[in-house]
Design a protein around this motif. Structure first.
Motif, PDB file in Angstrom:
ATOM      1  N   ARG A   1      -2.825  -8.829   4.642  1.00  0.00           N
ATOM      2  CA  ARG A   1      -3.062  -8.737   3.356  1.00  0.00           C
ATOM      3  C   ARG A   1      -1.996  -9.547   2.583  1.00  0.00           C
ATOM      4  O   ARG A   1      -0.873  -9.949   2.899  1.00  0.00           O
TER       5      ARG A   1
ATOM      6  N   ILE B   1      -2.680   7.004   4.490  1.00  0.00           N
ATOM      7  CA  ILE B   1      -2.091   5.727   4.899  1.00  0.00           C
ATOM      8  C   ILE B   1      -0.615   6.137   5.064  1.00  0.00           C
ATOM      9  O   ILE B   1       0.093   6.453   4.480  1.00  0.00           O
ATOM     10  N   CYS B   2      -0.190   5.503   6.142  1.00  0.00           N
ATOM     11  CA  CYS B   2       1.439   5.607   6.683  1.00  0.00           C
ATOM     12  C   CYS B   2       2.182   4.804   5.596  1.00  0.00           C
ATOM     13  O   CYS B   2       2.184   3.628   5.123  1.00  0.00           O
TER      14      CYS B   2
ATOM     15  N   GLY C   1      -5.339   5.188  14.804  1.00  0.00           N
ATOM     16  CA  GLY C   1      -5.057   4.068  13.872  1.00  0.00           C
ATOM     17  C   GLY C   1      -3.443   3.788  13.610  1.00  0.00           C
ATOM     18  O   GLY C   1      -3.011   2.762  12.774  1.00  0.00           O
ATOM     19  N   ALA C   2      -2.525   4.554  14.245  1.00  0.00           N
ATOM     20  CA  ALA C   2      -1.241   4.131  14.120  1.00  0.00           C
ATOM     21  C   ALA C   2      -0.831   3.206  14.855  1.00  0.00           C
ATOM     22  O   ALA C   2      -0.965   3.289  16.173  1.00  0.00           O
ATOM     23  N   ASP C   3       0.023   2.232  14.443  1.00  0.00           N
ATOM     24  CA  ASP C   3       0.674   1.163  15.178  1.00  0.00           C
ATOM     25  C   ASP C   3       1.936   1.729  16.001  1.00  0.00           C
ATOM     26  O   ASP C   3       2.300   0.841  17.105  1.00  0.00           O
TER      27      ASP C   3
ATOM     28  N   VAL D   1       0.670   4.476  -2.413  1.00  0.00           N
ATOM     29  CA  VAL D   1       0.588   6.091  -2.027  1.00  0.00           C
ATOM     30  C   VAL D   1       1.864   6.981  -2.775  1.00  0.00           C
ATOM     31  O   VAL D   1       1.470   7.929  -3.279  1.00  0.00           O
TER      32      VAL D   1
ATOM     33  N   SER E   1       1.653  -0.376   6.465  1.00  0.00           N
ATOM     34  CA  SER E   1       0.709   0.606   5.948  1.00  0.00           C
ATOM     35  C   SER E   1      -0.536   0.802   6.563  1.00  0.00           C
ATOM     36  O   SER E   1      -1.559   0.654   6.155  1.00  0.00           O
TER      37      SER E   1
ATOM     38  N   SER F   1      -3.739   2.443   8.444  1.00  0.00           N
ATOM     39  CA  SER F   1      -4.610   3.240   7.891  1.00  0.00           C
ATOM     40  C   SER F   1      -4.770   4.449   8.996  1.00  0.00           C
ATOM     41  O   SER F   1      -5.296   4.179  10.172  1.00  0.00           O
TER      42      SER F   1
ATOM     43  N   LYS G   1      -3.926  -6.020  13.242  1.00  0.00           N
ATOM     44  CA  LYS G   1      -4.971  -5.092  12.770  1.00  0.00           C
ATOM     45  C   LYS G   1      -5.539  -5.677  11.368  1.00  0.00           C
ATOM     46  O   LYS G   1      -6.723  -5.685  11.052  1.00  0.00           O
TER      47      LYS G   1
ATOM     48  N   GLU H   1       1.545  -8.830   2.004  1.00  0.00           N
ATOM     49  CA  GLU H   1       2.298  -8.484   2.989  1.00  0.00           C
ATOM     50  C   GLU H   1       2.522  -9.594   3.887  1.00  0.00           C
ATOM     51  O   GLU H   1       1.887 -10.318   4.475  1.00  0.00           O
TER      52      GLU H   1
ATOM     53  N   THR I   1       0.848  -1.345  -0.091  1.00  0.00           N
ATOM     54  CA  THR I   1      -0.039   0.085   0.048  1.00  0.00           C
ATOM     55  C   THR I   1       0.895   1.309   0.188  1.00  0.00           C
ATOM     56  O   THR I   1       0.602   2.395  -0.516  1.00  0.00           O
ATOM     57  N   ARG I   2       1.964   1.259   0.819  1.00  0.00           N
ATOM     58  CA  ARG I   2       2.816   2.373   0.651  1.00  0.00           C
ATOM     59  C   ARG I   2       3.359   2.811  -0.746  1.00  0.00           C
ATOM     60  O   ARG I   2       3.615   3.966  -1.005  1.00  0.00           O
TER      61      ARG I   2
END
Lengths: 421, 127
Positions: free
Chosen positions: A390, B7-8, B31-33, A201, B14, B16, A387, A393, A197-198
């Motif tokens: 995917r 999205i980090c 939402g940050a780990d 972005v 990554s 959210s 959390k 990953e 995902t990174r």
């Protein structure tokens, strides 16, 4: 004239896996480690991966590929590892005989006590995904484009369509854009991006490059040079919906459609290959089905982080050193079985359950709020909340024999992903 | 409060992120780990930054390009201009990793440095 050499360990391939494996074998006490590389310099693919994001686990910082490689290259330079550059391995037997060739020494027979396979992986090409059309110049894989642009100083095209949203594909979309080429869009047959995902972005969204999910290339136009490609939406079975087909003028089609572990030598040695990973079946020390032949890095399975490649190589290097110094008798292995929402697990078997083991696995489908679990014959050895998981990953789970309640003999280990509470 | 989604990009997790602000003042990041995620969302909202990586020409090196990076992230809006500013730079091999290739790029106070050692091409022999 043929020369025969008998090092303690011979490592085939000096990318991130081979470099770390050779260093780990030397650090574990071996004085005669040979590192064989076909390229003119060490580092494998890393010198052309000029973007950052390497080393977040091993070095706790975001390095570029060349920087990550440089650390290990410098370490090898300070060691007494025997490096053979510009040397191609032609053959490997189950008796660990290596035949290699270079223009200095001619044909080399190498008979090491242990072998570490670190050949990495190779890109899937047009021919493996069967795109219809003509066969013009201008159809190129992402890694080849990366080599041209980051090492050779050549730009392969000015107007680019990209098929596949693997990480290198997205990174090259940004690279083409920054070098002044027009990237028309990235087309992905799956309904989710193939890479991290990174990268969606920072490589696509940052540069307003459109990502078309559930789309594929249906035809390549142009007799001498690519003139255009046709694209279309695909249905749930990946069949193109021809009524949606449209033609996009371009001079280059770049493919980022997956990587395949490079196991020609492994097959020659008769090593058992796992159809799920396309790499050798390995145990907790990264030993393959052939005694004394170890494997690590992307030859085993395509890792998404170089840090994991390094970690697997350190296990293989230490395992090979242990094999050389102490010998090894393997008992009937414990099978490691992929459970719920797990596609495959590396290692696939455990020969000696005498230490903590890192299990690397991929999920079959994205899932939120989960618990990943390693259990032995129904007894949970370790579990961890996540959390989000995917498919692109990789997930890592650690478990060891200390967690076993009565220390009984384990017959099966299951790695699975379940809904969290 | 206004919500902004990010999205980090610090690592492959990554995360959210949801950033909540009131009149431009960041109130909360969810939402940050890890701490990096909170910092990233706040920066991405106020002044997004990216590490710059590209290549410059190398004269007499074993390969013809030298990979380079900015020592720190530069403002995202300057990335294209920075690549352009580096297009004319030529370095002479040998180069050491970390050697400064361009100082204070676009007056950001941030240097661009070599990502690798680049050896000198050996002088061509007679044969």
């Amino acid at each position: 004239m043929r020369q025969t050499r008998q090092p303690e360990v011979a490592v085939i391939g000096a990318g991130p896996a081979g470099l770390a494996a050779a260093l780990a074998a030397a650090q574990a006490g071996l004085g005669d480690v040979m590192l064989i590389e076909r390229d003119l310099e060490l580092g494998g693919i890393l010198p052309q991966c000029i973007h950052d994001g390497f080393g977040s686990i091993v070095f706790k910082e975001a390095l570029t590929g060349p920087e990550y490689a440089q650390y290990f290259i410098d370490m090898v330079g300070r060691s007494n590892i025997d490096v053979l550059l510009d040397t191609m391995v032609l053959d490997l037997t189950a008796e660990r005989k290596i035949t290699a060739i270079n223009s200095r020494d001619g044909v080399l027979e190498i008979e090491p006590k242990a072998v570490i396979l670190a050949m990495g992986c190779r890109e899937r090409t047009r021919h493996q995904i069967l795109i219809p059309g003509f066969r013009p110049a201008g159809v190129i894989t992402a890694g080849a484009a990366q080599r041209y642009m980051n090492i050779e100083g050549l730009i392969p095209g000015r107007s680019v369509v990209i098929l596949g949203s693997g990480d290198i594909g997205m990174i090259m979309a940004r690279r083409f854009t920054l070098e002044g080429a027009q990237v028309e869009g990235v087309y992905e047959a799956m309904d989710h991006p193939g890479g991290l995902t990174r990268n969606v972005v920072q490589c696509l969204q940052d540069y307003e490059i459109p990502l078309h999910l559930s789309h594929t290339v249906t035809f390549i136009h142009g007799r001498k040079r690519v003139e255009a490609v046709s694209v279309a939406e695909v249905d749930a079975d990946f069949e193109p919906k021809m009524e949606t087909e449209r033609r996009i003028p371009c001079d280059t089609l770049m493919l980022s459609v997956g990587l395949i572990p490079e196991n020609e030598l492994s097959r020659k040695a008769g090593i058992e290959i796992d159809p799920a990973t396309s790499g050798p079946v390995v145990d907790e020390r990264m030993e393959t089905s052939v005694p004394g032949i170890f494997a690590c890095g992307n030859v085993v399975n395509v890792y998404d982080l170089v840090d994991y490649v390094t970690q697997s190589a350190e296990v293989a290097g230490a395992g090979a050193a242990e094999y050389v110094l102490q010998g090894r008798k393997r008992e009937a292995p414990i099978r490691v079985v992929p459970g719920r929402n797990v596609k495959y697990v590396v290692p696939q078997i455990i020969s000696d359950f005498d230490r903590d083991i890192s299990f690397y696995f991929r999920v079959e489908h994205p899932e939120k709020a989960v618990v990943t679990r390693v259990s032995a014959d129904g007894e949970v050895l370790s579990q961890k909340k996540a959390k989000m998981v995917r498919p692109p990953e990789m997930v890592k789970a650690k478990a060891g024999p200390d967690a076993l309640k009565d220390g009984h003999k384990v017959s099966e280990i299951i790695v699975d992903v379940n809904a969290g509470e | 409060m206004n919500k902004h989604d990010f999205i980090c990009i610090n690592c492959p997790l990554s995360c959210s992120l949801e950033l909540y602000e009131e009149g431009g003042r960041v109130q909360e990041v969810k939402g940050a780990d890890c701490k990096l995620g909170e910092k990233y969302a706040a920066e991405e909202y106020a002044n997004p930054r990216r590490i710059l990586t590209t290549t410059v020409k190398a004269r007499n090196g074993i390969v013809s390009l030298l990979p380079v990076r900015s020592t720190e992230a530069i403002p995202k809006r300057l990335v294209r201009d920075a690549v352009r500013a580096l297009a004319g730079v030529v370095v002479e091999a040998p180069v050491k990793r970390g050697q400064v290739v361009l100082k204070d790029i676009l007056e950001t106070g941030i240097d661009v440095v070599a990502s690798r050692h680049l050896g000198k091409m050996p002088a061509s022999s007679e044969n």
